[in-house]
Design a protein around this motif. Structure first.
Motif, PDB file in Angstrom:
ATOM      1  N   PRO A 162       0.817  -1.220   0.000  1.00 14.99           N
ATOM      2  CA  PRO A 162       0.000   0.000   0.000  1.00 14.99           C
ATOM      3  C   PRO A 162       0.852   1.272   0.000  1.00 14.99           C
ATOM      4  O   PRO A 162       1.928   1.310   0.594  1.00 14.99           O
ATOM      5  N   LEU A 163       0.320   2.304  -0.639  1.00 15.48           N
ATOM      6  CA  LEU A 163       0.955   3.622  -0.661  1.00 15.48           C
ATOM      7  C   LEU A 163       0.384   4.465   0.474  1.00 15.48           C
ATOM      8  O   LEU A 163      -0.633   4.108   1.075  1.00 15.48           O
ATOM      9  N   PRO A 164       1.022   5.590   0.811  1.00 15.16           N
ATOM     10  CA  PRO A 164       0.520   6.435   1.903  1.00 15.16           C
ATOM     11  C   PRO A 164      -0.950   6.800   1.739  1.00 15.16           C
ATOM     12  O   PRO A 164      -1.414   7.082   0.628  1.00 15.16           O
ATOM     13  N   ALA A 180       6.655   4.129  -0.469  1.00 14.48           N
ATOM     14  CA  ALA A 180       6.802   5.403  -1.175  1.00 14.48           C
ATOM     15  C   ALA A 180       8.276   5.696  -1.452  1.00 14.48           C
ATOM     16  O   ALA A 180       8.638   6.163  -2.540  1.00 14.48           O
ATOM     17  N   VAL A 181       9.135   5.407  -0.462  1.00 18.43           N
ATOM     18  CA  VAL A 181      10.577   5.600  -0.645  1.00 18.43           C
ATOM     19  C   VAL A 181      11.099   4.677  -1.742  1.00 18.43           C
ATOM     20  O   VAL A 181      11.851   5.098  -2.638  1.00 18.43           O
ATOM     21  N   LEU A 182      10.685   3.405  -1.688  1.00 13.95           N
ATOM     22  CA  LEU A 182      11.132   2.449  -2.697  1.00 13.95           C
ATOM     23  C   LEU A 182      10.626   2.815  -4.088  1.00 13.95           C
ATOM     24  O   LEU A 182      11.339   2.636  -5.079  1.00 13.95           O
ATOM     25  N   LEU A 183       9.405   3.322  -4.157  1.00 17.66           N
ATOM     26  CA  LEU A 183       8.858   3.735  -5.454  1.00 17.66           C
ATOM     27  C   LEU A 183       9.661   4.894  -6.033  1.00 17.66           C
ATOM     28  O   LEU A 183      10.009   4.892  -7.220  1.00 17.66           O
ATOM     29  N   LEU A 184       9.975   5.869  -5.191  1.00 17.35           N
ATOM     30  CA  LEU A 184      10.760   7.011  -5.649  1.00 17.35           C
ATOM     31  C   LEU A 184      12.141   6.561  -6.125  1.00 17.35           C
ATOM     32  O   LEU A 184      12.595   6.944  -7.222  1.00 17.35           O
ATOM     33  N   LEU A 185      12.804   5.743  -5.317  1.00 14.91           N
ATOM     34  CA  LEU A 185      14.131   5.253  -5.697  1.00 14.91           C
ATOM     35  C   LEU A 185      14.065   4.384  -6.953  1.00 14.91           C
ATOM     36  O   LEU A 185      14.978   4.433  -7.796  1.00 14.91           O
ATOM     37  N   SER A 186      12.999   3.607  -7.088  1.00 13.29           N
ATOM     38  CA  SER A 186      12.852   2.746  -8.260  1.00 13.29           C
ATOM     39  C   SER A 186      12.615   3.557  -9.525  1.00 13.29           C
ATOM     40  O   SER A 186      13.100   3.188 -10.608  1.00 13.29           O
ATOM     41  N   LEU A 187      11.881   4.652  -9.410  1.00 15.14           N
ATOM     42  CA  LEU A 187      11.670   5.529 -10.571  1.00 15.14           C
ATOM     43  C   LEU A 187      12.984   6.163 -11.018  1.00 15.14           C
ATOM     44  O   LEU A 187      13.279   6.229 -12.220  1.00 15.14           O
ATOM     45  N   VAL A 188      13.770   6.613 -10.049  1.00 16.48           N
ATOM     46  CA  VAL A 188      15.084   7.174 -10.372  1.00 16.48           C
ATOM     47  C   VAL A 188      15.974   6.096 -10.986  1.00 16.48           C
ATOM     48  O   VAL A 188      16.690   6.334 -11.972  1.00 16.48           O
ATOM     49  N   THR A 189      15.911   4.898 -10.403  1.00 16.81           N
ATOM     50  CA  THR A 189      16.697   3.771 -10.919  1.00 16.81           C
ATOM     51  C   THR A 189      16.277   3.417 -12.341  1.00 16.81           C
ATOM     52  O   THR A 189      17.127   3.136 -13.201  1.00 16.81           O
TER      53      THR A 189
END
Length: 266
Positions: A162-164, A180-189
Motif C-alpha cells: 500500500p501507498l501512503p 513510497a521511498v522504494l517507489l521514488l528510488l525505483s523511478l530514479v533507478t
C-alpha cells in the motif's frame, strides 16, 4: 552493499537508507520460512558480487533454499542461469553445459516440490489451490484484489503498495512510507537504467536482480491477494532490489565523475 557503494558519500547515504527500511527487519525477526532463507539469499549476492559465479557456496545456498521453498529456488536458478547466459561471454559448448546443469537442478527442485506439496490432480489442482487462496484472502482486512488487476498493476501492487493514505493504522503507515521511498528510488533507478543501459546490461548485478524481481513477482501475484502475505514474500527479494538500485546509482555516479574529469581537462 557497502562494497557496491565504494567510497562515494552519496551512495553510502543510499545504502544507509536502504538498510534502515523496516520491512526487511520486521519479517527477518519473526519465525518464518522467509527469515530462514535470508542469509542464503544474501550469500548468493555476495558471491556473485565477488564474481565467484560457480562458487560452492552458491550451490549450497540454492540447495538449502530448495529444501524450504523449492519454487523460490527454481526461480532463483532460472534467473541466475539466464543472467549468466546474457552476461558471460563463452562458447556454445559452455552455454550448453550451463543449460544442462540448470535442467538437472530444476529436476531436483521439482522432486523436492512434489514431495512437499500434494499435486494429485495435476495442474487443475494447483489452480484450485490458487483460487482457494484468493477466496480466503477476500475475507481478511488486508485483502487486495490482485485477481482483478492486469499484470502490470499486479506487479506494481506487489512491490509498491500500500501507498501512503491507502490503508489506516500504524503498521500500514510505516510500510506505506517505505513503499513510497522504494517507489521514488525505483523511478530514479528506472530512469538511469534506460540512460546507461548500454553499460548496465553487461553487469550481472544489474541483469540478475532485474530478471529475478520480475519472475518472482509473476510467481506470487497470481496466488496471493493479501498485503501481509505480499510483504512477507517481498522480503525475500528486497536485498536484490537494493543491490539493483545501488548498481545503477553507482554506474550513474561513476559516469558523472568521468564526465567532470574530462571537462576539467579540456
Amino acid at each position: 552493499m557497502i562494497e557496491i557503494s565504494e567510497d562515494n558519500r552519496i551512495l553510502k547515504y543510499f545504502t544507509a537508507l536502504l538498510l534502515l527500511l523496516p520491512n526487511l527487519h520486521f519479517w527477518s525477526s519473526v519465525i518464518g520460512k522467509e527469515a530462514l532463507l535470508l542469509p542464503f539469499l544474501v550469500l548468493i549476492i555476495f558471491e556473485v558480487h565477488r564474481k565467484r559465479y560457480f562458487s560452492l557456496f552458491i550451490f549450497v545456498a540454492l540447495f538449502f533454499i530448495a529444501l524450504v521453498r523449492p519454487h523460490v529456488a527454481f526461480v532463483l536458478l532460472l534467473s541466475y542461469t539466464l543472467s549468466l547466459l546474457l552476461v558471460i561471454k563463452s562458447s556454445i559448448k559452455y552455454k550448453m553445459i550451463l543449460i544442462g546443469g540448470f535442467g538437472l537442478c530444476a529436476i531436483l527442485f521439482s522432486v523436492l516440490l512434489v514431495r512437499i506439496q500434494n499435486f494429485d490432480g495435476g495442474f487443475q489442482r494447483v489452480l484450485k489451490k490458487y483460487d482457494a487462496h484468493i477466496q480466503y484472502f477476500k475475507s481478511t482486512d488486508a485483502y487486495v484484489p490482485l485477481d482483478q488487476y492486469g499484470i502490470s498493476m499486479k506487479i506494481f501492487t506487489f512491490y509498491f503498495r500500500p501507498l501512503p493514505l491507502e490503508k489506516a493504522g500504524l503498521r500500514y503507515g510505516i510500510i506505506s512510507f517505505e513503499n513510497a521511498v522504494l517507489l521514488l528510488l525505483s523511478l530514479v533507478t528506472a530512469y538511469y537504467s534506460l540512460k546507461f543501459f548500454k553499460i548496465l546490461y553487461t553487469q550481472i548485478l544489474f541483469i540478475f536482480p532485474a530478471i529475478l524481481l520480475l519472475l518472482l513477482a509473476l510467481m506470487y501475484v497470481f496466488a496471493y491477494a493479501n498485503f501481509g502475505i505480499i510483504m512477507r514474500a517481498k522480503m525475500m527479494v528486497l536485498p536484490f532490489l537494493f543491490v539493483l538500485i545501488l548498481t545503477v546509482m553507482s554506474t550513474a555516479v561513476s559516469h558523472q565523475k568521468l564526465n567532470r574529469h574530462k571537462s576539467n581537462h579540456i
